[in-house]
Design an enzyme around this catalytic site. Structure first.
Site, PDB file in Angstrom:
ATOM      1  NE  ARG A  74      -3.475  -2.401   2.741  1.00  0.00           N
ATOM      2  CZ  ARG A  74      -4.478  -3.046   2.122  1.00  0.00           C
ATOM      3  NH1 ARG A  74      -4.983  -2.548   1.026  1.00  0.00           N
ATOM      4  NH2 ARG A  74      -4.961  -4.155   2.613  1.00  0.00           N
ATOM      5  CB  SER A 107      -4.952  -0.933  -6.508  1.00  0.00           C
ATOM      6  OG  SER A 107      -4.611  -1.328  -5.214  1.00  0.00           O
ATOM      7  CG  ASP A 152     -12.573  -6.958   0.680  1.00  0.00           C
ATOM      8  OD1 ASP A 152     -12.302  -7.913   1.427  1.00  0.00           O
ATOM      9  OD2 ASP A 152     -11.981  -5.860   0.742  1.00  0.00           O
ATOM     10  N   GLY A 195     -13.880  -8.376   4.607  1.00  0.00           N
ATOM     11  CA  GLY A 195     -14.741  -7.833   3.545  1.00  0.00           C
ATOM     12  C   GLY A 195     -14.732  -6.316   3.536  1.00  0.00           C
TER      13      GLY A 195
HETATM   14  O1  F6P Z   1      -9.333  -5.705   1.065  1.00  0.00           O
HETATM   15  C1  F6P Z   1      -8.924  -6.949   1.517  1.00  0.00           C
HETATM   16  C2  F6P Z   1      -8.845  -6.996   3.022  1.00  0.00           C
HETATM   17  O2  F6P Z   1      -8.426  -8.284   3.416  1.00  0.00           O
HETATM   18  C3  F6P Z   1     -10.120  -6.586   3.754  1.00  0.00           C
HETATM   19  O3  F6P Z   1     -11.059  -7.621   3.778  1.00  0.00           O
HETATM   20  C4  F6P Z   1      -9.564  -6.204   5.087  1.00  0.00           C
HETATM   21  O4  F6P Z   1     -10.400  -5.247   5.709  1.00  0.00           O
HETATM   22  C5  F6P Z   1      -8.243  -5.586   4.761  1.00  0.00           C
HETATM   23  O5  F6P Z   1      -7.879  -6.061   3.476  1.00  0.00           O
HETATM   24  C6  F6P Z   1      -7.129  -5.894   5.735  1.00  0.00           C
HETATM   25  O6  F6P Z   1      -6.025  -5.162   5.336  1.00  0.00           O
HETATM   26  P1  F6P Z   1      -4.554  -5.441   5.875  1.00  0.00           P
HETATM   27  O7  F6P Z   1      -4.075  -6.724   5.247  1.00  0.00           O
HETATM   28  O8  F6P Z   1      -3.768  -4.272   5.413  1.00  0.00           O
HETATM   29  O9  F6P Z   1      -4.638  -5.592   7.346  1.00  0.00           O
END
Ligand code: F6P
Length: 367
Positions: A74, A107, A152, A195
């Site tokens: 990210r 993205s 999601d 999600g």
């Molecule tokens: O968008 C995918 C996802 O797994 C979501 O379901 C969740 O809220 C988020 O990413 C978690 O993000 P990270 O892996 O940055 O903790």
């Protein structure tokens, strides 16, 4: 012949590797040169060794691999104009004239913005003497094709996103396992699934595992005293002889005033009002890891192949595109429209128009 960059961005999702494999191999088969851009947009900003030509054998074995072998991030720098400009410079330096982005909503929004700003960046780079006049002329536009890699299933305009099916399989396996221990002890379980702001995983998990109660963001409980109604439902099935109670809660679940509904709160209600021995399980990243299910291998492969065809069909004025799947057919639509439609889901929820949120989410969700 085109030089095509490929990156995966945002949260990883099962099926990204099969998709990367298809893009690379279809590009080579169609006489183009594919380039890996490692670590998502960060690789675009960093350039150098982070951008490397991909060969046919580089993607051998990718079909069965979870995560993304070319890395993801990210990326903060790409959210800034300067970062994106450096990305443009790196693309031009590597002779890349089309970009394939596999990622979630955020993205793809970034990709769309890059495309819109592209002429401005090229002009600024030429004025700064960082690219030649010939290159400014040659790279007047960048074709972008997106594919939605996200567990999601939250992007409007496609029935399924790459990764959603595998995550759902993992949830079902996990809940099945939970139910066997729950049954032994006559316990209640509250299971939180991922999600983000989308309830697709939770809804489908609830149907597939026979949950007693479900909370999703798009359909908050219609009354304020939902606790009483939940308890009544759960008690009725216990009275009918069921030994367990299962509540599935989406991580983004809310009440009708948009306040979050959390698993621990539900647990407290079940323990205090019904006296059930209740446990909470937050499934977390186990949902996102591991090998892709058949469907995500298939979806990633079909979409990856179509991404190359879409690039080759594109004219200079073709907008950025997103490859999706509607009613079992691979589709190609303007990326901007898909993003706008997805934005309308969030707006509908904020405006408490929940029926519209469900209809907009995707055709699969609304059926
Ligand atoms: O968008 C995918 C996802 O797994 C979501 O379901 C969740 O809220 C988020 O990413 C978690 O993000 P990270 O892996 O940055 O903790």
């Amino acid at each position: 012949q085109k030089n095509i960059g490929i990156l995966t961005s945002g949260g990883d999702a099962q099926g990204m590797n099969p998709c990367v494999r298809a893009v690379v191999r279809m590009a080579i088969a169609r006489n183009c040169r594919p380039f890996f851009i490692y670590e998502g947009y960060q690789g675009l900003v960093d350039g150098g060794a982070k951008i490397k030509e991909a060969k046919w054998t580089d993607v051998s074995g990718f079909l069965a691999l979870g995560g993304t072998m070319i890395g993801t991030a990210r990326c903060k720098a790409f959210r800034e104009l300067e970062g994106r400009r450096t990305g443009v410079l790196n693309l031009i330096k590597n002779g890349i004239d089309a970009l394939v982005v596999i990622g979630g909503d955020g993205s793809l929004t970034g990709a769309d913005r890059l495309r819109a700003e592209w002429p401005e960046h090229v002009q600024a780079l030429e004025q700064a003497g960082l690219i030649t006049k010939e290159n400014a002329e040659k790279y007047r536009t960048l074709m972008i094709v997106g594919m939605v890699g996200s567990i999601d299933n939250d992007l409007a305009s496609t029935d399924m996103t790459i990764g959603a099916c595998s995550a759902l399989e993992r949830i079902c396996e996990s809940v099945d396992a939970i139910l066997s221990t729950a049954m032994s002890h006559q316990r209640a379980f509250v299971v939180e699934v991922m999600g983000r702001h989308c309830g697709w995983l939770a809804l489908n998990a609830a149907i597939s595992t026979g949950a007693d109660y479900l909370f999703i963001p798009e359909a908050p409980p219609s009354k304020d005293d939902w606790e009483a109604s939940m308890c009544k439902t759960l008690k009725a099935s216990r009275d009918a002889g069921k030994r367990t109670s299962l509540v599935i809660v989406a991580e983004g679940a809310i009440d009708r005033h948009l306040n979050p509904i959390k698993a621990e709160y539900i647990k407290d209600i079940l323990s205090t009002r019904l006296g059930y021995d209740t446990r909470v399980t937050i499934l977390g990243h186990v949902q996102r890891g591991g090998a892709p299910a058949h469907f995500d291998r298939f979806l990633g492969t079909m979409q990856g192949a179509e991404a190359i065809e879409a690039i080759l069909r594109a004219k200079p004025d073709t907008p950025s595109l997103v490859i999706g799947m509607l009613e079992n057919k691979i589709t190609t639509q303007p990326l901007k429209e898909a993003i706008e439609l997805t934005g309308q889901v969030a707006q509908s929820i904020e405006g408490k128009d929940f029926a519209r949120a469900i209809t907009l989410r995707s055709s699969a969700f609304s059926k």
